[in-house]
Design a protein around this motif. Structure first.
Motif, PDB file in Angstrom:
ATOM      1  N   GLN A 161       0.193   0.809  -9.267  1.00  0.00           N
ATOM      2  CA  GLN A 161      -0.377  -0.526  -8.513  1.00  0.00           C
ATOM      3  C   GLN A 161      -1.605  -0.835  -8.446  1.00  0.00           C
ATOM      4  O   GLN A 161      -2.039  -1.849  -8.737  1.00  0.00           O
ATOM      5  N   LYS A 162      -2.274   0.089  -8.507  1.00  0.00           N
ATOM      6  CA  LYS A 162      -3.929   0.227  -8.757  1.00  0.00           C
ATOM      7  C   LYS A 162      -4.242  -0.054 -10.025  1.00  0.00           C
ATOM      8  O   LYS A 162      -5.251  -1.147 -10.423  1.00  0.00           O
ATOM      9  N   TRP A 210       5.606  -3.326  -4.418  1.00  0.00           N
ATOM     10  CA  TRP A 210       4.389  -4.403  -3.996  1.00  0.00           C
ATOM     11  C   TRP A 210       4.514  -4.750  -2.409  1.00  0.00           C
ATOM     12  O   TRP A 210       3.537  -4.743  -1.854  1.00  0.00           O
ATOM     13  N   ASP A 212       6.145  -3.102  -0.261  1.00  0.00           N
ATOM     14  CA  ASP A 212       5.844  -1.931   0.806  1.00  0.00           C
ATOM     15  C   ASP A 212       4.326  -1.776   1.259  1.00  0.00           C
ATOM     16  O   ASP A 212       3.837  -1.470   2.120  1.00  0.00           O
ATOM     17  N   GLN A 213       3.624  -1.902  -0.233  1.00  0.00           N
ATOM     18  CA  GLN A 213       2.086  -1.751  -0.018  1.00  0.00           C
ATOM     19  C   GLN A 213       1.745  -2.866   0.902  1.00  0.00           C
ATOM     20  O   GLN A 213       0.652  -2.736   1.661  1.00  0.00           O
TER      21      GLN A 213
END
Length: 248
Positions: A161-162, A210, A212-213
């Motif tokens: 993700q990052k 994505w 959930d984030q």
């Protein structure tokens, strides 16, 4: 102020009023109060049809003076209806109030019109989710590595993700990635190849991570209405693995 839009959610408010959330072309997500006339005690603006609203008020909570249908409603049922509920919950949870997102409004119109037809639902939802990510700026670039290098179809990558896409050379990961995938799968996703079931499976894993984030700890209620099918494919270090180059 006159705007065109769709009803996303309604809930009772006092005896003769309804709180209404609208997705509008001109102002994005708008929250307003609809005052029902006594002879219309059970009537409020309907969903799945384009309406023109007259709004007033300077605060975020507008007064809805009128609502006039601009087209016939789309009739949804079953999975298509539950999918629309899911999309509405995403809009309510993720869009800021009062900021226009015209591309997303256009995409929503497209989605509702196609949900009313005899077409598979999954590709429609994945396409809408991607448009939502693009508007909110929370998607990961799937067309190149995190350093901007071109993807090699048979090279395996790990997606974080990052950090985005990074080449993977067989080491045990210190940080668990969202997925492992080869360059062919990443490029097929970036090209929007929604007719490929492997790309759809990849998109489902990515988009859930994505979302959930972005949503935080509070889960989506509408997910329970949709068919749940966990990923049953190949894994690497207990992480879903997608290798499209083997299937070309």
């Amino acid at each position: 102020m006159r705007v065109q839009g769709y009803v996303i959610h309604t809930r009772p408010f006092q005896d003769d009023k309804v709180l209404v959330d609208l997705l509008t072309q001109e102002a994005g997500l708008v929250r307003g109060i609809w005052r029902k006339k006594s002879k219309e005690a059970r009537v409020s603006p309907g969903s799945f049809l384009l309406l023109e609203f007259e709004l007033s008020g300077r605060s975020e909570l507008k007064s809805i003076r009128s609502a006039e249908a601009l087209e016939a409603p789309v009739l949804l049922q079953g999975v298509a209806l539950y999918s629309a509920f899911y999309v509405h919950e995403l809009i309510e949870r993720l869009l800021p109030i009062g900021l226009p997102f015209e591309p997303l409004f256009i995409l929503y119109r497209w989605l509702i019109s196609h949900l009313g037809g005899d077409v598979p639902v999954a590709p429609l939802l994945r396409r809408f989710e991607l448009g939502l990510f693009e508007e909110l700026g929370i998607q990961v670039n799937m067309g190149a590595t995190s350093r901007g290098d071109a993807l090699q179809p048979e090279q395996l990558y790990q997606l974080h993700q990052k950090f985005g896409l990074r080449p993977y050379y067989g080491e045990q990961p210190k940080v668990k990635p969202i997925v492992y995938l080869d360059g062919a799968a990443a490029l097929a996703y970036a090209e929007g190849n929604w007719n490929n079931r492997h790309v759809l499976a990849l998109a489902k894993e990515l988009h859930r991570a994505w979302l959930d984030q972005a949503l935080g700890a509070k889960p989506l209620k509408s997910r329970s209405l949709l068919p749940a099918k966990p990923y049953e494919g190949e894994r690497l270090w207990h992480v879903p693995l997608f290798k499209l180059s083997d299937k070309l």
